[in-house]
Enzyme design. Sequence first.
Site, PDB file in Angstrom:
ATOM      1  N   THR A  73       7.325   7.385   1.589  1.00  0.00           N
ATOM      2  CA  THR A  73       6.963   6.144   1.683  1.00  0.00           C
ATOM      3  C   THR A  73       8.047   5.334   1.631  1.00  0.00           C
ATOM      4  O   THR A  73       9.186   5.613   1.192  1.00  0.00           O
ATOM      5  CB  THR A  73       6.059   5.852   0.258  1.00  0.00           C
ATOM      6  OG1 THR A  73       4.979   6.807   0.374  1.00  0.00           O
ATOM      7  CG2 THR A  73       5.374   4.463   0.319  1.00  0.00           C
TER       8      THR A  73
ATOM      9  N   SER B 270      -4.725   4.491  -4.081  1.00  0.00           N
ATOM     10  CA  SER B 270      -3.274   4.515  -3.802  1.00  0.00           C
ATOM     11  C   SER B 270      -2.615   4.054  -5.283  1.00  0.00           C
ATOM     12  O   SER B 270      -2.986   3.625  -6.179  1.00  0.00           O
ATOM     13  CB  SER B 270      -2.823   3.558  -2.658  1.00  0.00           C
ATOM     14  OG  SER B 270      -1.125   3.496  -2.777  1.00  0.00           O
TER      15      SER B 270
ATOM     16  N   GLY C 112       7.362   6.516  -4.266  1.00  0.00           N
ATOM     17  CA  GLY C 112       7.727   7.352  -5.466  1.00  0.00           C
ATOM     18  C   GLY C 112       6.148   7.964  -5.755  1.00  0.00           C
ATOM     19  O   GLY C 112       5.958   8.339  -7.211  1.00  0.00           O
ATOM     20  N   GLY C 113       5.426   8.041  -5.140  1.00  0.00           N
ATOM     21  CA  GLY C 113       4.024   8.723  -5.342  1.00  0.00           C
ATOM     22  C   GLY C 113       3.490   7.687  -6.483  1.00  0.00           C
ATOM     23  O   GLY C 113       3.719   6.465  -6.666  1.00  0.00           O
TER      24      GLY C 113
HETATM   25  N1  GLU Z   1       0.439   8.035  -1.013  1.00  0.00           N
HETATM   26  C1  GLU Z   1       0.877   7.443  -2.154  1.00  0.00           C
HETATM   27  C2  GLU Z   1       0.250   6.318  -2.539  1.00  0.00           C
HETATM   28  O1  GLU Z   1      -0.559   5.685  -1.646  1.00  0.00           O
HETATM   29  C3  GLU Z   1       2.146   7.133  -1.872  1.00  0.00           C
HETATM   30  C4  GLU Z   1       3.073   7.995  -1.754  1.00  0.00           C
HETATM   31  C5  GLU Z   1       4.718   7.694  -2.121  1.00  0.00           C
HETATM   32  O2  GLU Z   1       5.158   7.004  -2.677  1.00  0.00           O
HETATM   33  O3  GLU Z   1       5.471   8.771  -2.025  1.00  0.00           O
HETATM   34  O4  GLU Z   1       0.077   5.874  -3.554  1.00  0.00           O
END
Ligand code: GLU
Length: 582
Positions: free
Chosen positions: A402, A466, A488-489
């Site tokens: 991301t 998300s 950062g997930g």
């Molecule tokens: N898929 C995650 C989200 O939508 C984002 C992933 C990331 O930040 O690496 O929250």
Amino acid sequence: MSNLMTSERAGLFLICFFLSTASIAKEARYPEFGNGRIEQELVEAKEYMVSSANPYATEAGMRILEKGGSAIDAAIAVQMVLNLVEPESSGIGGGAFSLYWDNKNKKLSSYDGREKAPMAADGKLFQENGKNMNWWEALAGGRSVGVPGVVAMMEKIHKQHGKLPWADLFEGAIKLSEEGFEISPKLATSIANKTNPALGRYEKSWEYFFPKGKPIKAGVSKKNPELAMTFRRIALLGAKGFYKGQVALDIVAAVQSAADNPGLLTAQDMAMYEAIERPPVCAKYKAYKICGMGPPTSGGMAVIQILKLLEGKSLENYQPLSVEAVHLFTQAAKLAYADRGKYMADADFVKVPVEGLIDEAYLKQRSKLISLEKDMGKAIAGTPPNADQNWKTSTSPEQPSTTHFSIVDKEGNGFSMTSSIEMAFGSTLMVRGFLLNNQLTDFSFSEEKDGEKIANRVQAGKRPRSSMSPFMVFDKDENLVMLIGSPGGSRIINYVAKTLLGVLDWKMDIQAAISLPHFVNRNGNTDLEQNTRVSKLRKALEVKGHEVSVRDLNSGLHGIVITKAGLEGGADPRRVGRVLGK
Ligand code: GLU
């Protein structure tokens, strides 16, 4: 504060950047990525500014702003270049959330360009023989690919707020794709380390990232003529050049024919996709109004919860890296993640008590669960007003890739966008020069728990929950004063909340707030950023009952603060980004 930052930087390689808008000398493009860190200096400017995760992208955005383009015009140029130079993180094969501030009309809009599940998908998408699939196996190939939303979202905002012609905004990315760009240390490291173990499993991504069978190296010049062709088509035809016709058909073919893990996406899913303008979620925080994106991201609500839970805790009286500040922050984060796990999902499909979750009285009550002395253990979700109690808590293991960028144009319009293909390199399927997302793995793999449905379960046409948290802050006179966001997930929420506190409560400049060592809690362990001062708090936090892990915490915060004197920008030292302003 400045002492704190100076000592933090002591062991690290300090590089000063030239702050002019002049183009950056080739050899200086990525100064040093030793220790996975490039120290960054605060950038000041008067008129306009771009902060993004890559110098090429920032330069492309600046060129558009120089020509008189609006923040969304610049954003389109930035996103397309990021697709080329930071393909592991975002692009037209992925989705995004964004906030647009229209300065003349004092109007904030938020946009949902999140990927959608195919209409043929259901709660069993990630199950095989009645069991949840292994996350890494689920991600590779077609199964995890949602309908991409970036192109539709950008076109929608451009129609409302664009000044320059759509096609012009692709020129920078087309030129760079055809003439070549220098592979960044971040991209090279991600390929070499196989950050995504499936990278190279499918032919196209193997050929592109492993020419002659070897991982492509930092500094090498790379072209992507296929992507240039795709950009030309979208530049000419608009979003329908992506969602209909040959590009869409190629995406569908790649998804359905990934032999080991095919997906369900159809041409009709592509053709039906729409980006949605949704109401932002806002709350009063001390002297400010803080605004983020509502469902299907949990980011806006959860970040607001953390700040509001801490509002009465006099955080400004503690040093940002004191045991007290870190402890209090983690406790608020635990409470927010407990509510996130239970209630937050796509509100078009399940009832999300958005107002209740950020309700003043509810959060005041809930903040009483925070003790200065002791860790609370596992936090349990609360009962916000209008909550549907039938949901079961779930987690989905989002992984870090991301990107986030922030832009302010000459007229004071602002744009804050977090864009993602989910895991680094997404599904690893490559079509026409870009990677397809694996965003559907952000759904809960389980449909239900103890006989009750899970809010974030897979449903046909639904958007996965998300954590992305593009944010804007306004002063009491409704002036935009800050733009921020991060990858950062699911840790994004912590990174953004902490950076907001850095600027708003600890009065740090935006660069210092971004560089501040991370402390994170997602209702479990307290994570402390390794090789930084905060890791020394381990013992003291353990005494309070925390389970601590010291680890790499790879944010990508890119923000701008607007003061009476002008613009101040910061870029995350943990990535290879750049701020430029004029
Ligand atoms: N898929 C995650 C989200 O939508 C984002 C992933 C990331 O930040 O690496 O929250």
